[in-house]
Design a protein around this motif. Structure first.
Motif, PDB file in Angstrom:
ATOM      1  N   LEU A 148      35.296 104.720  11.639  1.00  0.00           N
ATOM      2  CA  LEU A 148      36.195 104.742  11.215  1.00  0.00           C
ATOM      3  C   LEU A 148      36.395 103.225  11.014  1.00  0.00           C
ATOM      4  CD1 LEU A 148      37.992 106.893  14.418  1.00  0.00           C
ATOM      5  CD2 LEU A 148      37.891 106.721  11.542  1.00  0.00           C
ATOM      6  N   PRO A 156      49.108 100.699  10.700  1.00  0.00           N
ATOM      7  CA  PRO A 156      47.934 100.688  11.599  1.00  0.00           C
ATOM      8  C   PRO A 156      47.696 101.483  12.098  1.00  0.00           C
ATOM      9  CG  PRO A 156      50.688 101.140  12.430  1.00  0.00           C
ATOM     10  CD  PRO A 156      50.461 101.599  10.972  1.00  0.00           C
ATOM     11  N   LEU A 157      46.673 101.912  10.672  1.00  0.00           N
ATOM     12  CA  LEU A 157      45.187 102.439  10.887  1.00  0.00           C
ATOM     13  C   LEU A 157      44.092 101.613  11.355  1.00  0.00           C
ATOM     14  CD1 LEU A 157      46.751 103.950   7.654  1.00  0.00           C
ATOM     15  CD2 LEU A 157      46.785 104.942  10.292  1.00  0.00           C
ATOM     16  N   PRO A 178      40.497 100.350  10.820  1.00  0.00           N
ATOM     17  CA  PRO A 178      39.955  99.593   9.323  1.00  0.00           C
ATOM     18  C   PRO A 178      39.927 100.792   8.704  1.00  0.00           C
ATOM     19  CG  PRO A 178      39.204  98.603  11.369  1.00  0.00           C
ATOM     20  CD  PRO A 178      39.802  99.835  11.933  1.00  0.00           C
ATOM     21  N   ASP A 200      37.520  93.391  14.035  1.00  0.00           N
ATOM     22  CA  ASP A 200      38.068  93.899  15.072  1.00  0.00           C
ATOM     23  C   ASP A 200      38.320  92.223  15.796  1.00  0.00           C
ATOM     24  OD1 ASP A 200      40.241  95.623  17.026  1.00  0.00           O
ATOM     25  OD2 ASP A 200      39.260  94.752  18.302  1.00  0.00           O
ATOM     26  N   PRO A 255      41.535  94.423  10.465  1.00  0.00           N
ATOM     27  CA  PRO A 255      41.684  93.518   9.639  1.00  0.00           C
ATOM     28  C   PRO A 255      41.482  93.987   8.010  1.00  0.00           C
ATOM     29  CG  PRO A 255      39.377  95.047   9.882  1.00  0.00           C
ATOM     30  CD  PRO A 255      41.073  95.468  10.566  1.00  0.00           C
ATOM     31  N   TYR A 292      50.582 111.852   5.844  1.00  0.00           N
ATOM     32  CA  TYR A 292      50.963 110.007   5.092  1.00  0.00           C
ATOM     33  C   TYR A 292      51.208 110.372   4.345  1.00  0.00           C
ATOM     34  CZ  TYR A 292      48.263 108.806   9.144  1.00  0.00           C
ATOM     35  OH  TYR A 292      47.487 108.541  10.680  1.00  0.00           O
ATOM     36  N   VAL A 342      53.157 111.301  10.420  1.00  0.00           N
ATOM     37  CA  VAL A 342      51.622 111.130  11.414  1.00  0.00           C
ATOM     38  C   VAL A 342      51.201 112.162  11.061  1.00  0.00           C
ATOM     39  CG1 VAL A 342      52.407 109.981  13.793  1.00  0.00           C
ATOM     40  CG2 VAL A 342      52.854 112.900  12.902  1.00  0.00           C
ATOM     41  N   ARG A 343      49.446 111.828  11.194  1.00  0.00           N
ATOM     42  CA  ARG A 343      48.172 113.170  11.024  1.00  0.00           C
ATOM     43  C   ARG A 343      49.219 114.689  10.898  1.00  0.00           C
ATOM     44  NH1 ARG A 343      43.094 111.401  12.957  1.00  0.00           N
ATOM     45  NH2 ARG A 343      44.586 110.557  14.840  1.00  0.00           N
ATOM     46  N   GLU A 359      47.627  96.133   9.442  1.00  0.00           N
ATOM     47  CA  GLU A 359      47.167  95.215   9.997  1.00  0.00           C
ATOM     48  C   GLU A 359      46.006  94.842   9.784  1.00  0.00           C
ATOM     49  OE1 GLU A 359      47.446  94.294  12.743  1.00  0.00           O
ATOM     50  OE2 GLU A 359      49.122  94.907  13.375  1.00  0.00           O
ATOM     51  N   ASN A 370      48.227  91.343   9.248  1.00  0.00           N
ATOM     52  CA  ASN A 370      49.301  90.961  10.122  1.00  0.00           C
ATOM     53  C   ASN A 370      48.125  90.001  11.271  1.00  0.00           C
ATOM     54  OD1 ASN A 370      51.482  90.186  12.188  1.00  0.00           O
ATOM     55  ND2 ASN A 370      50.885  92.285  13.060  1.00  0.00           N
ATOM     56  N   ALA A 389      51.158 106.880  14.531  1.00  0.00           N
ATOM     57  CA  ALA A 389      51.458 106.213  16.030  1.00  0.00           C
ATOM     58  C   ALA A 389      50.493 105.513  17.015  1.00  0.00           C
ATOM     59  CB  ALA A 389      52.115 107.950  16.864  1.00  0.00           C
ATOM     60  N   LEU A 426      40.702 102.920   7.288  1.00  0.00           N
ATOM     61  CA  LEU A 426      41.620 103.708   6.610  1.00  0.00           C
ATOM     62  C   LEU A 426      42.545 103.170   5.933  1.00  0.00           C
ATOM     63  CD1 LEU A 426      42.503 106.485   9.294  1.00  0.00           C
ATOM     64  CD2 LEU A 426      40.968 106.666   7.366  1.00  0.00           C
TER      65      LEU A 426
HETATM   66  N1  LIG Z   1      47.979  92.492  14.963  1.00  0.00           N
HETATM   67  C1  LIG Z   1      46.893  92.752  16.333  1.00  0.00           C
HETATM   68  O1  LIG Z   1      47.610  91.802  17.318  1.00  0.00           O
HETATM   69  C2  LIG Z   1      47.039  93.842  16.607  1.00  0.00           C
HETATM   70  C3  LIG Z   1      46.627  94.196  17.938  1.00  0.00           C
HETATM   71  C4  LIG Z   1      46.156  95.467  18.297  1.00  0.00           C
HETATM   72  C5  LIG Z   1      45.705  96.481  17.106  1.00  0.00           C
HETATM   73  N2  LIG Z   1      45.995  95.969  15.770  1.00  0.00           N
HETATM   74  C6  LIG Z   1      45.583  96.884  14.372  1.00  0.00           C
HETATM   75  O2  LIG Z   1      46.353  97.637  14.521  1.00  0.00           O
HETATM   76  C7  LIG Z   1      45.498  99.243  14.398  1.00  0.00           C
HETATM   77  C8  LIG Z   1      45.700 100.312  15.421  1.00  0.00           C
HETATM   78  O3  LIG Z   1      45.037  99.640  16.241  1.00  0.00           O
HETATM   79  P1  LIG Z   1      45.757 100.361  17.687  1.00  0.00           P
HETATM   80  O4  LIG Z   1      44.575  99.847  18.876  1.00  0.00           O
HETATM   81  O5  LIG Z   1      47.294 100.577  18.190  1.00  0.00           O
HETATM   82  O6  LIG Z   1      44.519 102.144  17.517  1.00  0.00           O
HETATM   83  P2  LIG Z   1      45.261 103.523  17.873  1.00  0.00           P
HETATM   84  O7  LIG Z   1      46.395 104.012  18.872  1.00  0.00           O
HETATM   85  O8  LIG Z   1      43.894 104.055  18.033  1.00  0.00           O
HETATM   86  O9  LIG Z   1      46.271 104.158  17.100  1.00  0.00           O
HETATM   87  C9  LIG Z   1      45.300 103.680  15.824  1.00  0.00           C
HETATM   88  C10 LIG Z   1      46.573 105.039  14.762  1.00  0.00           C
HETATM   89  O10 LIG Z   1      45.452 105.160  13.781  1.00  0.00           O
HETATM   90  C11 LIG Z   1      45.632 106.764  13.349  1.00  0.00           C
HETATM   91  N3  LIG Z   1      44.869 107.513  12.831  1.00  0.00           N
HETATM   92  C12 LIG Z   1      44.456 107.685  11.955  1.00  0.00           C
HETATM   93  N4  LIG Z   1      43.621 108.496  11.012  1.00  0.00           N
HETATM   94  C13 LIG Z   1      42.218 108.797  12.080  1.00  0.00           C
HETATM   95  C14 LIG Z   1      41.548 108.460  13.090  1.00  0.00           C
HETATM   96  N5  LIG Z   1      40.460 108.863  12.417  1.00  0.00           N
HETATM   97  N6  LIG Z   1      41.500 108.592  14.496  1.00  0.00           N
HETATM   98  C15 LIG Z   1      41.990 107.931  15.102  1.00  0.00           C
HETATM   99  N7  LIG Z   1      43.355 107.212  14.939  1.00  0.00           N
HETATM  100  C16 LIG Z   1      43.794 107.567  13.315  1.00  0.00           C
HETATM  101  C17 LIG Z   1      46.240 107.838  14.420  1.00  0.00           C
HETATM  102  O11 LIG Z   1      47.985 108.165  14.158  1.00  0.00           O
HETATM  103  P3  LIG Z   1      48.162 109.405  14.546  1.00  0.00           P
HETATM  104  O12 LIG Z   1      47.454 110.457  14.926  1.00  0.00           O
HETATM  105  O13 LIG Z   1      49.164 109.505  14.800  1.00  0.00           O
HETATM  106  O14 LIG Z   1      48.429 109.481  12.828  1.00  0.00           O
HETATM  107  C18 LIG Z   1      46.386 106.376  15.598  1.00  0.00           C
HETATM  108  O15 LIG Z   1      47.892 106.893  15.900  1.00  0.00           O
HETATM  109  C19 LIG Z   1      44.368  98.114  13.466  1.00  0.00           C
HETATM  110  O16 LIG Z   1      44.147  98.179  12.948  1.00  0.00           O
HETATM  111  C20 LIG Z   1      43.978  97.551  14.771  1.00  0.00           C
HETATM  112  O17 LIG Z   1      42.940  95.695  14.787  1.00  0.00           O
HETATM  113  C21 LIG Z   1      46.746  94.412  15.821  1.00  0.00           C
END
Ligand SMILES: NC(=O)c1ccc[n+]([C@@H]2O[C@H](COP(=O)([O-])OP(=O)(O)OC[C@H]3O[C@@H](n4cnc5c(N)ncnc54)[C@H](OP(=O)(O)O)[C@@H]3O)[C@@H](O)[C@H]2O)c1
Length: 326
Positions: free
Chosen positions: A168, A71-72, A74, A175, A96, A56, A34-35, A94, A121, A9, A76
Motif C-alpha cells: 500500500l 486521502p488514500l 500512497p 510517511d 506523499p 471511486y 467509498v470502496r 494527500e 497537502n 472515508a 493508490l
Molecule cells: N497532511 C497530513 O497532515 C496527513 C495526516 C494524516 C494522514 N495523511 C495522509 O492521508 C492519507 C490517508 O491517511 P489516513 O491516516 O487518514 O488513512 P486511513 O484512515 O487509513 O484512510 C485511508 C482510506 O483509504 C481508502 N482505501 C482505499 N483502498 C484501501 C486499501 N487497500 N487499504 C486501506 N484503505 C484503502 C479507505 O477508504 P474507503 O474504504 O472508505 O473507500 C480508507 O478510508 C495518506 O496518504 C496519509 O499519508 C496526511
C-alpha cells in the motif's frame, strides 16, 4: 463555489479536511465515494451531510464535481490522481504525492497539459508559524546559518495501518521523512544529499525510521530524523553562528494550538509566540488560488517534482536498508 468530492472515508478527511471547509468560503463538499459502505463512511456522511456512493469512479465521473480530495494509501495516489485529471478535475492529494519521482513526473506533466492543479497537502508550509519562524530568526541577527535539525516521529500505530504495508506504499520515509525533506527543500537552496540511512522492520518489510544529512549551497547542513515506531517528536532547530531557535510542533500544529519557539542569542533566552492557525484551511485556500494562477501553478508543480526526486535520492543514498533496532 468550487465543489470538491472525497475518495475514501479516511480519518484525515473526517478529522481535518471536513472541519477545515467552514474556514474556506469558496469551497464546499457534498460527495463522498467509498470502496464499500461502512459504519465509518455512514457516520461521516451523517455528521457532514454528504451523499455517499460506492466505487471511486462514481465520483471521478461526476460532472457536478470540480476537484477531488484523495486521502488514500500512497500506492493508490498515482492511479487515482491520473484518473481524476483525465476526468478534468483538480487534485488535492494527500502526502506523499506519489511513490517515486517517475510517477510524479508523469502526473505533473499531465496536470500541466490539462491546465489542472495537483497539490500535495504538506499543510505545515501554510501555517502562519512557518513564515513567522523565519522572521523571528532574521530578527535575532543570528549570523550565518550553520545547521538545521528536524525530526518527525510518532509511536507505532495499529498493525493494519497502511503505513506498515509495503503493497500500500507504507514506510517511514514516505510517511514521516517526507515532511522533514519538504522542510529542507523550503529552507535550503538546492539541497544535496550527503548521507542517508533507513532501517527496516522485518516483521512488516518496510522502513520504520531513518536519518539523513543534506547540505545547502552556502555550506549549511541539515540533519533529519523520521520514524513511525518512535517517541513523538516534531521539532525544528535553526543553529546560527550567534543564535539558536527551536520549535516543538512544527509539522502538526492543530488549529487550537498556539505554536511557540524558544530563542537563545546574546540577548538571552526568550519564548516567542508563533500564533495559532488552521493550516489545513490555508492549504486548501492555496489549492484554490493555484487554479487561476498558471505561472504559480507551474512553479508549484516543479517544487512537487523536486520533492519527490529528493525522496528518491534519499532512498538511493540509503544503499539498501538496515534491520531496525527493536
Ligand atoms: N497532511 C497530513 O497532515 C496527513 C495526516 C494524516 C494522514 N495523511 C495522509 O492521508 C492519507 C490517508 O491517511 P489516513 O491516516 O487518514 O488513512 P486511513 O484512515 O487509513 O484512510 C485511508 C482510506 O483509504 C481508502 N482505501 C482505499 N483502498 C484501501 C486499501 N487497500 N487499504 C486501506 N484503505 C484503502 C479507505 O477508504 P474507503 O474504504 O472508505 O473507500 C480508507 O478510508 C495518506 O496518504 C496519509 O499519508 C496526511
Amino acid at each position: 463555489m468550487i465543489e470538491i468530492g472525497i475518495l475514501g472515508a479516511a480519518s484525515i478527511a473526517k478529522n481535518r479536511f471536513l472541519p477545515a471547509l467552514e474556514h474556506v468560503p469558496n469551497v464546499r463538499c457534498r460527495h463522498l465515494a467509498v470502496r464499500e459502505e461502512s459504519e465509518r463512511s455512514l457516520a461521516m456522511a451523517k455528521e457532514f451531510g454528504l451523499h455517499v456512493t460506492t466505487g471511486y469512479e462514481s465520483l471521478i465521473d461526476n460532472p457536478e464535481v470540480d476537484a477531488l480530495y484523495l486521502p488514500l494509501p500512497p500506492a493508490l495516489h498515482f492511479e487515482a490522481a491520473m484518473a481524476a485529471l483525465e476526468a478534468g478535475k483538480h487534485v488535492f492529494l494527500e502526502k506523499p504525492l506519489t511513490l517515486n519521482g517517475e510517477e510524479a513526473r508523469i502526473l505533473l506533466k499531465r496536470a500541466q497539459k490539462k491546465n489542472l492543479v495537483v497539490h500535495e497537502n504538506y499543510m505545515f508550509l501554510y501555517h502562519r508559524q512557518w513564515t513567522k519562524l523565519q522572521q523571528v530568526w532574521q530578527d535575532l541577527a543570528p549570523g550565518p546559518l550553520r545547521l538545521i535539525r528536524s525530526s518527525f516521529c510518532f509511536p507505532k500505530r495499529g498493525p493494519n495501518d497502511f503505513r506498515y504495508q509495503k503493497d500500500l506504499g507504507g514506510g517511514a520515509l514516505l510517511d514521516a521523512g517526507g515532511y522533514v525533506a519538504r522542510a529542507a527543500l523550503d529552507l535550503l537552496e538546492d539541497p544535496k544529499v550527503l548521507s542517508a540511512e533507513s532501517f527496516v522492520d522485518p516483521q512488516y518489510g518496510v522502513d520504520t525510521y531513518g536519518t539523513f544529512t543534506l547540505s545547502g549551497t552556502k555550506g549549511e547542513l541539515f540533519q533529519g530524523f523520521y520514524g513511525m515506531d518512535n517517541a513523538y517528536q516534531c521539532t525544528l532547530e535553526l543553529h546560527g553562528a550567534r543564535a539558536l531557535l527551536t520549535t516543538d510542533r512544527i509539522y502538526t500544529s492543530p488549529p487550537e494550538h498556539e505554536a511557540r519557539a524558544v530563542s537563545s542569542s546574546p540577548k538571552g533566552q526568550e519564548e516567542v509566540s508563533l500564533g495559532a492557525d488552521n493550516a489545513f484551511a490555508q492549504s486548501l485556500a492555496h489549492f484554490c488560488t493555484l487554479m487561476d494562477a498558471p505561472a504559480l501553478r507551474l512553479k508549484h508543480h516543479q517544487t512537487l517534482l523536486r520533492q519527490q526526486a529528493l525522496l528518491d535520492e534519499l532512498r538511493a543514498a540509503s544503499k539498501g536498508n538496515k534491520p531496525c533496532r527493536k
